[in-house]
Design an enzyme around this catalytic site. Structure first.
Site, PDB file in Angstrom:
ATOM      1  N   ILE A  17       0.775  -1.193   0.031  1.00 55.47           N
ATOM      2  CA  ILE A  17       0.027   0.180   0.063  1.00 55.47           C
ATOM      3  C   ILE A  17       0.837   1.097  -0.013  1.00 55.47           C
ATOM      4  O   ILE A  17       0.577   2.363  -0.680  1.00 55.47           O
ATOM      5  CB  ILE A  17      -1.101   0.085   1.148  1.00 55.47           C
ATOM      6  CG1 ILE A  17      -1.788  -1.246   1.194  1.00 55.47           C
ATOM      7  CG2 ILE A  17      -1.673   1.306   1.162  1.00 55.47           C
ATOM      8  CD1 ILE A  17      -2.792  -1.520   2.409  1.00 55.47           C
ATOM      9  N   TYR A 147      -2.731  -8.977  15.997  1.00 53.47           N
ATOM     10  CA  TYR A 147      -2.607  -8.169  14.836  1.00 53.47           C
ATOM     11  C   TYR A 147      -3.613  -6.809  15.115  1.00 53.47           C
ATOM     12  O   TYR A 147      -2.958  -5.779  15.256  1.00 53.47           O
ATOM     13  CB  TYR A 147      -2.834  -8.893  13.413  1.00 53.47           C
ATOM     14  CG  TYR A 147      -3.155  -7.595  12.518  1.00 53.47           C
ATOM     15  CD1 TYR A 147      -1.746  -7.144  11.932  1.00 53.47           C
ATOM     16  CD2 TYR A 147      -4.142  -7.442  11.839  1.00 53.47           C
ATOM     17  CE1 TYR A 147      -2.048  -6.067  10.829  1.00 53.47           C
ATOM     18  CE2 TYR A 147      -4.134  -6.412  10.606  1.00 53.47           C
ATOM     19  CZ  TYR A 147      -3.327  -5.914  10.476  1.00 53.47           C
ATOM     20  OH  TYR A 147      -3.342  -4.786   9.406  1.00 53.47           O
TER      21      TYR A 147
HETATM   22  P1  NAD Z   1       3.365  -4.735   3.399  1.00 50.59           P
HETATM   23  O1  NAD Z   1       3.774  -5.715   4.410  1.00 50.59           O
HETATM   24  O2  NAD Z   1       3.351  -4.839   1.878  1.00 50.59           O
HETATM   25  O3  NAD Z   1       4.305  -3.508   3.767  1.00 50.59           O
HETATM   26  C1  NAD Z   1       4.667  -3.043   5.257  1.00 50.59           C
HETATM   27  C2  NAD Z   1       6.044  -2.652   4.795  1.00 50.59           C
HETATM   28  O4  NAD Z   1       6.707  -2.049   5.990  1.00 50.59           O
HETATM   29  C3  NAD Z   1       7.139  -3.425   4.244  1.00 50.59           C
HETATM   30  O5  NAD Z   1       7.909  -2.723   3.314  1.00 50.59           O
HETATM   31  C4  NAD Z   1       8.281  -3.402   5.430  1.00 50.59           C
HETATM   32  O6  NAD Z   1       9.512  -3.860   4.883  1.00 50.59           O
HETATM   33  C5  NAD Z   1       7.699  -2.584   6.256  1.00 50.59           C
HETATM   34  N1  NAD Z   1       8.150  -2.361   7.726  1.00 50.59           N
HETATM   35  C6  NAD Z   1       7.714  -3.479   8.443  1.00 50.59           C
HETATM   36  N2  NAD Z   1       8.117  -3.331   9.640  1.00 50.59           N
HETATM   37  C7  NAD Z   1       9.171  -1.956   9.724  1.00 50.59           C
HETATM   38  C8  NAD Z   1       9.709  -1.523  10.645  1.00 50.59           C
HETATM   39  N3  NAD Z   1       9.892  -1.866  11.999  1.00 50.59           N
HETATM   40  N4  NAD Z   1      10.679  -0.404  10.282  1.00 50.59           N
HETATM   41  C9  NAD Z   1      10.648  -0.026   8.830  1.00 50.59           C
HETATM   42  N5  NAD Z   1       9.815  -0.669   8.008  1.00 50.59           N
HETATM   43  C10 NAD Z   1       9.132  -1.651   8.421  1.00 50.59           C
HETATM   44  O7  NAD Z   1       1.909  -4.316   4.059  1.00 50.59           O
HETATM   45  P2  NAD Z   1       0.659  -3.633   3.196  1.00 50.59           P
HETATM   46  O8  NAD Z   1      -0.243  -4.605   2.894  1.00 50.59           O
HETATM   47  O9  NAD Z   1       1.228  -2.531   2.403  1.00 50.59           O
HETATM   48  O10 NAD Z   1       0.231  -2.757   4.509  1.00 50.59           O
HETATM   49  C11 NAD Z   1       0.289  -1.689   4.951  1.00 50.59           C
HETATM   50  C12 NAD Z   1      -0.322  -1.151   6.316  1.00 50.59           C
HETATM   51  O11 NAD Z   1      -1.681  -1.042   5.887  1.00 50.59           O
HETATM   52  C13 NAD Z   1      -0.122  -1.847   7.558  1.00 50.59           C
HETATM   53  O12 NAD Z   1       0.217  -0.830   8.580  1.00 50.59           O
HETATM   54  C14 NAD Z   1      -1.219  -2.659   7.613  1.00 50.59           C
HETATM   55  O13 NAD Z   1      -1.443  -2.966   9.008  1.00 50.59           O
HETATM   56  C15 NAD Z   1      -2.309  -1.951   7.106  1.00 50.59           C
HETATM   57  N6  NAD Z   1      -3.277  -2.603   6.581  1.00 50.59           N
HETATM   58  C16 NAD Z   1      -3.150  -3.416   5.460  1.00 50.59           C
HETATM   59  C17 NAD Z   1      -4.278  -4.043   4.731  1.00 50.59           C
HETATM   60  C18 NAD Z   1      -4.048  -4.946   3.642  1.00 50.59           C
HETATM   61  O14 NAD Z   1      -5.252  -5.473   3.092  1.00 50.59           O
HETATM   62  N7  NAD Z   1      -2.994  -5.079   3.055  1.00 50.59           N
HETATM   63  C19 NAD Z   1      -5.787  -3.992   5.371  1.00 50.59           C
HETATM   64  C20 NAD Z   1      -5.765  -3.330   6.620  1.00 50.59           C
HETATM   65  C21 NAD Z   1      -4.653  -2.346   7.047  1.00 50.59           C
END
Ligand code: NAD
Ligand code: UDP
Length: 351
Positions: A17, A147
């Site tokens: 995202i 989570y």
């Molecule tokens: P993703 O796993 O694709 O991206 C997360 C990114 O954060 C990764 O690039 C990872 O390397 C980085 N990361 C994780 N921990 C870190 C840290 N401590 N320091 C620096 N970088 C770090 O996830 P996504 O699907 O893009 O989701 C992004 C956000 O959206 C999250 O916070 C998630 O909770 C929220 N979210 C996602 C969804 C979904 O359907 N994908 C739904 C609801 C909420």
């Protein structure tokens, strides 16, 4: 030091995202600076950023240095772990990253002058919904897994910081991609419904399907839910509509808006069988017949957003429907970037 009115820090901008939002921030005239540890993200996904710095959001000195170097006017916090099932098995991993490190990130930004923060929250903060009414922001928050609890704790902490204004965006089910700029979802493992339907349907290479547990094809988890066709109902939103909501939330804060929380969904529910049918039609695969498995543990029957508040306050509404989510995901999952990424992640995981 005065902030630079164009610079927006994007934590987790190498992920699914965050990379799409970074792309849209750039198109909107902002100067996105991505901060990501690459623990699960991809370097290629940062290509729209004005700058990329590899590091951990829980590293106070690293974040201080970033603030001194770029003087951001705002930050968007995507960095997190996102697998519900894993969070049940390893809660500490989730509380450390999603709650404790988020707190360090927010507190450090506050120490460096505060400003405006847009936070990626989730429908998982609501927990088990026992009725089928769309969920409003004033529903009680009762997460049923670590989570959801870790995200809710981070949200609550952020709301309590004095010199920071924030918007928490509670996303429902995010899907789709922006293949025209070679961006999309490259999770490993991949638990989300739409990629798991699309990959077998586009005849993705066998090594990729095997690595993602799709060798035997796509399976529906549970056909005995109290819903219209027995399969679980969710509210799907295109990742580019979600990106648009982030720009609106950012402008809302920069224009003086107060701390708020918004649900982001379409208000329409699709059952798993309805998504299967939409994929059959969109991808012209009338021969597609999924297998069936028992329910996946912890999955609620129905989860639909009431996003009226985002509509009224941010002027936001989704523009892209299920067909576009499926078609864009299919185009992305056919890409060389996707294939190379999954093969690399699968090889690393097997070492
Ligand atoms: P993703 O796993 O694709 O991206 C997360 C990114 O954060 C990764 O690039 C990872 O390397 C980085 N990361 C994780 N921990 C870190 C840290 N401590 N320091 C620096 N970088 C770090 O996830 P996504 O699907 O893009 O989701 C992004 C956000 O959206 C999250 O916070 C998630 O909770 C929220 N979210 C996602 C969804 C979904 O359907 N994908 C739904 C609801 C909420
Ligand atoms: N689902 C499924 N088969 C799969 C993956 C998911 O039937 O291979 C179902 C899952 O049980 C849920 C819905 O699809 O009812 C949406 O799941 P997803 O993981 O995409 O999102 P969630 O709502 O769990 O966050």
């Amino acid at each position: 030091m005065r902030p630079d009115s164009r610079v927006v820090l994007v934590s987790g901008g190498a992920g699914y995202i965050g990379s799409h939002v970074t792309h849209v921030l750039k198109l909107a005239g902002f100067s996105p600076v991505v901060v990501d540890s690459l623990v699960s993200g991809n370097l290629w996904a940062t290509r729209s950023a004005n700058a990329f710095r590899q590091g951990d959001v829980g590293d106070r000195d690293f974040i201080r240095a970033i603030c001194d170097e770029f003087r951001p006017v705002a930050a968007m916090h995507f960095a997190a772990f996102i697998e519900v099932g894993e969070s049940v098995k390893r809660p500490e991993k989730y509380f450390t990253n999603n709650r404790d490190k988020a707190k360090v990130f927010f507190d450090t930004l506050a120490e460096k002058g505060g400003g405006n923060i847009v936070f990626s929250s989730t429908a998982a903060v609501y927990g088990e919904i026992t009725d089928s009414a769309p969920v409003r922001e004033d529903r009680p928050t009762r997460p049923i897994n670590p989570y959801g609890q870790s995200k809710l704790d981070a949200e609550s902490h952020l709301r309590g910081i004095g010199n920071v204004k924030s918007v928490a965006l509670r996303y429902f089910n995010v899907a789709g991609a922006e293949p025209s700029v070679d961006l999309g979802e490259a999770h490993f493992p991949e638990t989300h419904l739409i990629p798991r339907i699309v990959l077998p349907l586009i005849d993705a290479p066998k090594d990729i399907r095997t690595a993602l547990g799709l060798a035997a094809g796509f399976r529906i988890f549970g056909t005995d839910y109290p819903t219209r066709d027995g399969t679980a109902v969710r509210d799907y939103i295109h990742v580019m509509d979600l990106a648009d909501a982030h720009i609106r939330a950012l402008r809302y804060l920069l224009d003086g808006g107060k701390t708020e929380v918004f649900n982001l969904g379409s208000g329409a529910g699709y059952s798993v069988k309805e998504i299967v049918e939409a994929a059959r039609t969109t991808l012209q695969r009338g021969d597609f017949n999924p297998g069936i498995e028992p329910r996946r543990e912890g999955d609620p029957a129905i989860l639909i957003a009431d996003s009226m508040k985002a509509k009224v306050t941010l002027g936001w509404g989704p523009q892209r429907g299920i067909d576009r989510m499926i078609a864009s995901a299919a185009a992305w999952h056919r890409s060389q970037t996707y294939a190379e990424t999954i093969v690399k992640k699968a090889n690393t995981a097997s070492q």
